[in-house]
Design an enzyme around this catalytic site. Structure first.
Site, PDB file in Angstrom:
ATOM      1  N   VAL A  86       0.855  -1.192   0.000  1.00 46.03           N
ATOM      2  CA  VAL A  86       0.000   0.000   0.000  1.00 46.03           C
ATOM      3  C   VAL A  86       0.893   1.245   0.000  1.00 46.03           C
ATOM      4  O   VAL A  86       1.718   1.444   0.896  1.00 46.03           O
ATOM      5  CB  VAL A  86      -0.940   0.004   1.224  1.00 46.03           C
ATOM      6  CG1 VAL A  86      -1.821   1.247   1.202  1.00 46.03           C
ATOM      7  CG2 VAL A  86      -1.782  -1.267   1.269  1.00 46.03           C
ATOM      8  N   LYS A  87       0.707   2.052  -1.049  1.00 46.92           N
ATOM      9  CA  LYS A  87       1.541   3.245  -1.212  1.00 46.92           C
ATOM     10  C   LYS A  87       0.814   4.426  -0.566  1.00 46.92           C
ATOM     11  O   LYS A  87      -0.324   4.751  -0.934  1.00 46.92           O
ATOM     12  CB  LYS A  87       1.748   3.478  -2.707  1.00 46.92           C
ATOM     13  CG  LYS A  87       2.993   4.234  -3.051  1.00 46.92           C
ATOM     14  CD  LYS A  87       3.202   4.184  -4.563  1.00 46.92           C
ATOM     15  CE  LYS A  87       4.381   4.980  -4.996  1.00 46.92           C
ATOM     16  NZ  LYS A  87       4.402   5.166  -6.450  1.00 46.92           N
ATOM     17  N   VAL A  88       1.471   5.056   0.386  1.00 48.39           N
ATOM     18  CA  VAL A  88       0.842   6.084   1.214  1.00 48.39           C
ATOM     19  C   VAL A  88       1.678   7.364   1.140  1.00 48.39           C
ATOM     20  O   VAL A  88       2.898   7.311   1.291  1.00 48.39           O
ATOM     21  CB  VAL A  88       0.785   5.600   2.698  1.00 48.39           C
ATOM     22  CG1 VAL A  88       0.114   6.627   3.583  1.00 48.39           C
ATOM     23  CG2 VAL A  88       0.085   4.246   2.806  1.00 48.39           C
TER      24      VAL A  88
END
Ligand code: E4P
Length: 217
Positions: A86-88
């Site tokens: 998950v790219k945050v």
């Protein structure tokens, strides 16, 4: 150093995969839009397709910017495939969310990182990867590779486990420089990866070998 490809284009992912050196994929909303992927269902399907094509981690970016929204979106993305990361974004609620994902065994890539301070925060929150954007730093007149070196030094001294994922790569030279200063991963456009192949002396040498080989046949 691992090689990721920085694209949502399936043909390019396949080409890099077929080369046998691909360790993963990063995407972002701009790259998804470039491929004409529209709507949640199509976006999710596209991530699944990419995961089926490659063996390594696949970064999928959240759009939400508030803690609850990032968590809800991240959970959905992580449920798609075990290799989804998950790219945050590096914002306050992003850091809180990365901490939450870390505690819940969901891998994260902290994106839009432009300083050593931001990289320290990402590592403290337990991010799997931190993504300094070196090309965009260079565009502003600073030195992106220097930032990679600084983060590598800090992580080494402090024993942080977060992997440095050099992003916003613009050239083969960027890849070489990132390898020199200790990036764990380079996420590159296909052209930059293929650029590593090129040397005029290789072409000249091969032409001569092939010509001489005719004399032996
Ligand atoms: C990857 O994770 C980044 O989103 C990407 O490398 C940004 O690259 P750009 O600066 O070329 O848009």
């Amino acid at each position: 150093m691992k090689f990721f490809i920085d694209t949502a284009n399936l043909a390019q992912i396949q080409e890099a995969h077929d080369l046998g050196i691909l360790d993963g994929v990063t995407t972002n909303p701009s790259l998804m839009a470039k491929e004409g992927i529209r709507g949640e269902e199509a976006i999710m399907k596209h991530y699944e397709t990419i995961c089926e094509m490659v063996k390594g981690d696949v970064s999928a970016e959240v759009i939400a910017t508030d803690f609850d929204g990032i968590i809800a979106e991240g959970k959905k993305l992580a449920a798609l495939h075990p290799r989804i990361v998950v790219k945050v974004p590096m914002i306050k609620d992003g850091v809180k969310a990365i901490k939450w994902f870390t505690e819940n065994k969901i891998k994260t890539n902290c994106t839009l990182v432009f300083s050593a301070g931001q990289a320290i925060l990402a590592a403290k929150a337990g991010a799997t990867y931190v993504s300094p954007f070196i090309g965009r730093i260079d565009d502003g007149g600073w030195d992106g590779v220097e930032l990679i070196a600084q983060i590598a030094n800090i992580y080494n001294i402090q024993g942080f486990k977060t992997e440095i994922l050099a992003a916003s790569i613009r050239s083969p030279l960027h890849i070489i420089k990132c390898a020199e200063v200790g990036a764990d991963v380079c996420t590159c456009p296909l052209d930059s990866i293929l650029g590593l192949l090129k040397h005029p002396l290789t072409d000249i040498g091969l032409a001569k070998f092939l010509e001489d080989a005719k004399k032996t046949r």
